[in-house]
Design a protein around this motif. Structure first.
Motif, PDB file in Angstrom:
ATOM      1  N   LYS A 263      39.684  40.000  32.052  1.00 51.11           N
ATOM      2  CA  LYS A 263      39.801  41.444  31.837  1.00 51.11           C
ATOM      3  C   LYS A 263      39.860  42.174  33.170  1.00 51.11           C
ATOM      4  CE  LYS A 263      37.733  45.395  29.496  1.00 51.11           C
ATOM      5  NZ  LYS A 263      37.903  46.272  30.688  1.00 51.11           N
ATOM      6  N   LEU A 264      39.055  41.733  34.129  1.00 54.03           N
ATOM      7  CA  LEU A 264      39.056  42.351  35.451  1.00 54.03           C
ATOM      8  C   LEU A 264      40.431  42.221  36.096  1.00 54.03           C
ATOM      9  CD1 LEU A 264      36.873  43.702  37.275  1.00 54.03           C
ATOM     10  CD2 LEU A 264      36.567  41.463  38.345  1.00 54.03           C
ATOM     11  N   ASP A 267      42.766  44.606  34.481  1.00 49.94           N
ATOM     12  CA  ASP A 267      42.506  45.965  34.970  1.00 49.94           C
ATOM     13  C   ASP A 267      43.119  46.203  36.338  1.00 49.94           C
ATOM     14  OD1 ASP A 267      41.064  46.427  32.668  1.00 49.94           O
ATOM     15  OD2 ASP A 267      39.095  46.168  33.607  1.00 49.94           O
ATOM     16  N   HIS A 268      43.298  45.119  37.112  1.00 48.04           N
ATOM     17  CA  HIS A 268      43.910  45.208  38.453  1.00 48.04           C
ATOM     18  C   HIS A 268      45.371  44.776  38.412  1.00 48.04           C
ATOM     19  CE1 HIS A 268      39.690  45.523  39.651  1.00 48.04           C
ATOM     20  NE2 HIS A 268      40.114  45.937  40.813  1.00 48.04           N
ATOM     21  N   HIS A 269      45.989  44.890  37.233  1.00 46.98           N
ATOM     22  CA  HIS A 269      47.429  44.655  37.064  1.00 46.98           C
ATOM     23  C   HIS A 269      47.854  43.263  37.526  1.00 46.98           C
ATOM     24  CE1 HIS A 269      47.491  48.958  36.299  1.00 46.98           C
ATOM     25  NE2 HIS A 269      46.918  49.159  37.476  1.00 46.98           N
ATOM     26  N   ASN A 286      31.287  47.166  36.225  1.00 50.46           N
ATOM     27  CA  ASN A 286      32.242  46.620  35.263  1.00 50.46           C
ATOM     28  C   ASN A 286      31.620  45.479  34.478  1.00 50.46           C
ATOM     29  OD1 ASN A 286      34.517  44.711  34.415  1.00 50.46           O
ATOM     30  ND2 ASN A 286      35.694  46.486  35.088  1.00 50.46           N
ATOM     31  N   TYR A 290      30.776  45.043  30.314  1.00 46.04           N
ATOM     32  CA  TYR A 290      31.606  44.079  29.577  1.00 46.04           C
ATOM     33  C   TYR A 290      30.829  43.469  28.419  1.00 46.04           C
ATOM     34  CZ  TYR A 290      34.244  39.924  28.419  1.00 46.04           C
ATOM     35  OH  TYR A 290      34.933  38.962  27.731  1.00 46.04           O
TER      36      TYR A 290
END
Length: 295
Positions: A263-264, A267-269, A286, A290
């Motif tokens: 997921k991280l 979130d950072h594309h 974060n 979660y």
């Protein structure tokens, strides 16, 4: 990284050992050529294993072991390592430093990336899982991702730690959040590099144990966050499966870390180069927000 392939030594020994070798034969023929590496490895794991290397060998089903190692191809396994090392260096955009030891571990381990003074020695015990299967691709990608992240000075300097600390300091001082980031990110990158495999392979579980982890997601969330919130949290305590209030499998917190890291990264594309060189202290909020869910 410099690759040290000791599988030919293993093969020569097995040609001589039609039955389990004696302690003297084992240490003379196999351990001695690998001694500089094995002394360090077993110093790290002696307490956990409760035995020396020969004690591991004594537990092996020798006939079955000989059968499963017959198809071991040292050149193939070294080319596998070279290929994956090249893929990961290209992915992250920098060369890796240190050593890679390919050897027969007789079931005591498969992969271990040992940090010491800013460099790594990656131990790969490939004798039980070899050939064209994908498990070793996943394992090697995981261990080499540790090399990538742990070699970035900013990862440690953000916590006031030295990027060239020795191994003992590394083990003693690693923050909980960095342990979660390191293991989770390594699982995530191995999935990027070796896509399309069954999910449990990426997080060191079986099909059944992964379902058990997801069934107790709330307890795992609670336990991990309790440790994260402690002023002096101890990451090693997360390996204690009795501390979660449920009957959980080994490495349960890797599943949490893997899914959180995925997921991280989203979130950072998908920018792995940013994540590999970011101090995980920034990710604590974060992580605390979660919640693990079955994927």
């Amino acid at each position: 990284m410099k690759i040290h392939n000791y599988l030919p030594v293993l093969q020569e020994c097995l040609k001589k050992w039609s039955k389990m070798p004696t302690r003297e034969e084992f240490y003379r023929d196999y351990y001695e050529p690998l001694k500089p590496w094995m002394d360090t490895l077993f110093a790290d794991f002696a307490q956990r294993m409760g035995t020396d290397f020969y004690g591991v060998v004594e537990k092996v089903d020798w006939a079955q072991y000989l059968k499963t190692t017959q198809g071991l191809d040292p050149a193939f396994e070294e080319k596998r390592v070279v290929r994956l090392l090249g893929q990961l260096e290209s992915l992250f955009g920098f060369p890796f430093q240190g050593d890679i030891v390919i050897f027969g571990a007789f079931g005591c381990m498969d992969g271990y990336a040992r940090f010491h003074e800013g460099k790594h020695c990656v131990y790969l015990g490939v004798d039980e899982s070899h050939g064209p299967g994908k498990y070793l691709d996943i394992l090697i990608s995981h261990e080499l991702t540790h090399v990538a992240r742990e070699s970035r000075p900013i990862v440690w300097e953000g916590f006031g730690l030295s990027a060239t600390m020795n191994h003992d300091d590394f083990v003693a001082n690693q923050p909980v959040i960095e342990h979660l980031m390191g293991e989770g990110f390594s699982c995530t990158v191995s999935e990027l590099v070796v896509p399309g495999q069954e999910a449990h392979h990426y997080c060191y579980q079986s099909v059944e144990s992964l379902q058990t982890v997801y069934a107790h997601a709330a307890k795992i969330d609670q336990r991990i966050k309790e440790e994260l919130l402690k002023e002096n949290g101890i990451y090693r305590s997360l390996y204690d499966t009795t501390s979660y209030g449920a009957d959980l499998p080994w490495f349960s917190h890797y599943v949490w870390a893997w899914q959180w890291s995925k997921k991280l990264l989203a979130d950072h594309h998908g920018d792995v180069r940013t994540l590999v060189a970011t101090c995980s202290k920034e990710f604590i909020p974060n992580a605390l927000n979660y919640r693990l869910q079955q994927q």
